[in-house]
Design a protein around this motif. Structure first.
Motif, PDB file in Angstrom:
ATOM      1  N   THR A  48      -4.500   3.201  13.155  1.00  0.00           N
ATOM      2  CA  THR A  48      -5.279   4.350  12.715  1.00  0.00           C
ATOM      3  C   THR A  48      -4.389   5.247  11.857  1.00  0.00           C
ATOM      4  O   THR A  48      -3.273   5.600  12.263  1.00  0.00           O
ATOM      5  N   HIS A  49      -4.875   5.603  10.683  1.00  0.00           N
ATOM      6  CA  HIS A  49      -4.090   6.463   9.800  1.00  0.00           C
ATOM      7  C   HIS A  49      -3.817   7.787  10.515  1.00  0.00           C
ATOM      8  O   HIS A  49      -4.743   8.423  11.045  1.00  0.00           O
ATOM      9  N   SER A 100      -5.775  10.818   8.187  1.00  0.00           N
ATOM     10  CA  SER A 100      -7.189  10.695   7.843  1.00  0.00           C
ATOM     11  C   SER A 100      -8.027  10.179   9.008  1.00  0.00           C
ATOM     12  O   SER A 100      -9.240  10.368   9.035  1.00  0.00           O
ATOM     13  N   GLY A 101      -7.383   9.510   9.964  1.00  0.00           N
ATOM     14  CA  GLY A 101      -8.119   8.915  11.075  1.00  0.00           C
ATOM     15  C   GLY A 101      -8.798   7.610  10.705  1.00  0.00           C
ATOM     16  O   GLY A 101      -9.477   7.002  11.539  1.00  0.00           O
ATOM     17  N   LYS A 102      -8.625   7.151   9.477  1.00  0.00           N
ATOM     18  CA  LYS A 102      -9.245   5.907   9.020  1.00  0.00           C
ATOM     19  C   LYS A 102      -8.538   4.702   9.618  1.00  0.00           C
ATOM     20  O   LYS A 102      -7.323   4.700   9.792  1.00  0.00           O
ATOM     21  N   GLN A 103      -9.309   3.658   9.948  1.00  0.00           N
ATOM     22  CA  GLN A 103      -8.718   2.433  10.461  1.00  0.00           C
ATOM     23  C   GLN A 103      -8.135   1.639   9.300  1.00  0.00           C
ATOM     24  O   GLN A 103      -8.817   1.337   8.324  1.00  0.00           O
ATOM     25  N   MET A 104      -6.852   1.301   9.408  1.00  0.00           N
ATOM     26  CA  MET A 104      -6.131   0.631   8.336  1.00  0.00           C
ATOM     27  C   MET A 104      -5.787  -0.805   8.760  1.00  0.00           C
ATOM     28  O   MET A 104      -5.399  -1.044   9.905  1.00  0.00           O
ATOM     29  N   GLU A 164      -2.631  -3.515  12.074  1.00  0.00           N
ATOM     30  CA  GLU A 164      -3.834  -2.694  12.129  1.00  0.00           C
ATOM     31  C   GLU A 164      -3.506  -1.433  12.915  1.00  0.00           C
ATOM     32  O   GLU A 164      -2.931  -1.496  14.002  1.00  0.00           O
ATOM     33  N   TYR A 166       0.860  -1.198   0.000  1.00  0.00           N
ATOM     34  CA  TYR A 166       0.000   0.000   0.000  1.00  0.00           C
ATOM     35  C   TYR A 166       0.889   1.239   0.000  1.00  0.00           C
ATOM     36  O   TYR A 166       1.971   1.251   0.595  1.00  0.00           O
ATOM     37  N   ASP A 170       0.390   5.756   0.050  1.00  0.00           N
ATOM     38  CA  ASP A 170      -0.303   7.019  -0.145  1.00  0.00           C
ATOM     39  C   ASP A 170       0.709   8.134   0.108  1.00  0.00           C
ATOM     40  O   ASP A 170       1.910   7.869   0.201  1.00  0.00           O
TER      41      ASP A 170
END
Length: 343
Positions: A302-303, A306-310, A300, A95, A97
């Protein structure tokens, strides 16, 4: 270099290890010299004593003691990677970004440089700059012979936030291992402390009973959760592992201590084998590879922006996949989190 210098840490040094910062700025100074200067208190950060592994922050001031002049031929060189190395690294990306990269680290490649290590992820990550000018930064480590998920940050700010998440235990890592033998309990927690055996440069950890850790100089507490996913009688087992602490060689030493060494581990091949050196270890024979069977399966977190769970999983290396096929184990049998099965 004569006289003491005071140098401020720039944004590019945010969350960088002190020894790495020194090697970047003074490439002629050896790691052993840096460690000695830290022990003697000659290298200081904001006036305080530090260790080589101390993480820096932008704006801090480093005291640099008098250093030997570099030899004429010792100049920083641009890292030149082969096409094969570039392909290896870019093919390992799971991955990417603008803030971070997730790799499936190949087995057999060290994470960082050190004694005898000239080819490692920290150097090879020059192949992962992509559209940025700077290479990504390591956030955590895996042993040389351990494969699997490795997280890199693409900026100092990202590195600082991800490092804090690791320190606060806000990330969850699950490893898979093939071990010789089978734990007595299907799931449990190993709490042996760990202390480094030998002198400087020796990386072999000895387990200390939990009741004796505080009384043992240099020992640190260590905790590992384990869960049995599959087993072949008492001969071998496929384990899920979650390191609650992050000590050097923790999983390898802990499993050997409970009588279930990782297959192919040359340093921790089993209890009571004091003279075991690299190249030996727990061997199952037959078609089972002698390479180490330890793989960082998933992570696992938290980004940080963005705060998104990865959540990411890394495919098994070929030698482990072949061993699992030999035993007839299907990866689809494994739950995402094997520990929830035993809750």
């Amino acid at each position: 270099m004569s006289g003491v210098q005071m140098r401020d840490v720039g944004d590019d040094g945010q969350d960088m290890r002190l020894d790495r910062w020194f090697r970047n700025n003074f490439p002629h100074v050896t790691q052993i010299r840096i460690e000695k200067l830290c022990r003697k208190g000659e290298i200081r950060v904001d006036g305080g004593r530090v260790k080589p592994a101390t993480r820096l922050e932008a704006g801090q001031t480093i005291r640099i003691p008098p250093l030997p002049e570099p030899e004429a031929q010792t100049t920083p060189r641009e890292v030149v990677l082969s096409d094969d190395d570039i392909r290896l690294m870019q093919d390992s990306v799971i991955y990417k970004d603008e803030h971070l990269i997730v790799l499936n680290k190949p087995a057999g490649v060290a994470t960082q440089g050190g004694t005898g290590q000239t080819r490692h992820i920290d150097m090879l990550s020059n192949a992962l700059k992509f559209e940025l000018e700077e290479k990504p930064r390591l956030v955590h480590r895996l042993d040389r012979d351990t494969s699997g998920v490795l997280l890199l940050a693409r900026s100092g700010r990202a590195a600082a936030l991800l490092t804090k998440a690791f320190q606060a235990k806000e990330t969850r890592k699950i490893y898979w291992a093939l071990v010789a033998g089978c734990p007595v309990d299907a799931a449990g927690t190993i709490r042996y402390g760990l202390v480094k055996q030998g002198g400087i440069g020796v990386e072999r950890m000895t387990c200390i009973h939990p009741d004796e850790v505080d009384a043992t100089p240099g020992a640190k507490r260590a905790t590992t959760d384990f869960a049995t996913i599959e087993k072949i009688g008492t001969r071998a087992a496929w384990l899920g592992l979650s390191p609650i602490t992050g000590r050097t060689h923790q999983l390898r030493a802990h499993l050997a201590e409970i009588g279930c060494p990782i297959v192919g581990d040359g340093k921790y091949g089993g209890r009571g084998q004091e003279n075991m050196g690299d190249g030996w270890g727990a061997i199952l024979g037959g078609d089972i590879s002698r390479k180490m069977h330890l793989h960082a399966r998933s992570i696992e977190f938290t980004h940080p922006f963005s705060g998104k769970q990865m959540f990411f999983e890394a495919p098994l290396p070929d030698h482990m996949q072949k061993s699992f096929d030999y035993f007839g184990w299907n990866l689809k049998w494994a739950p995402k989190d094997p520990f929830k099965v035993f809750e």
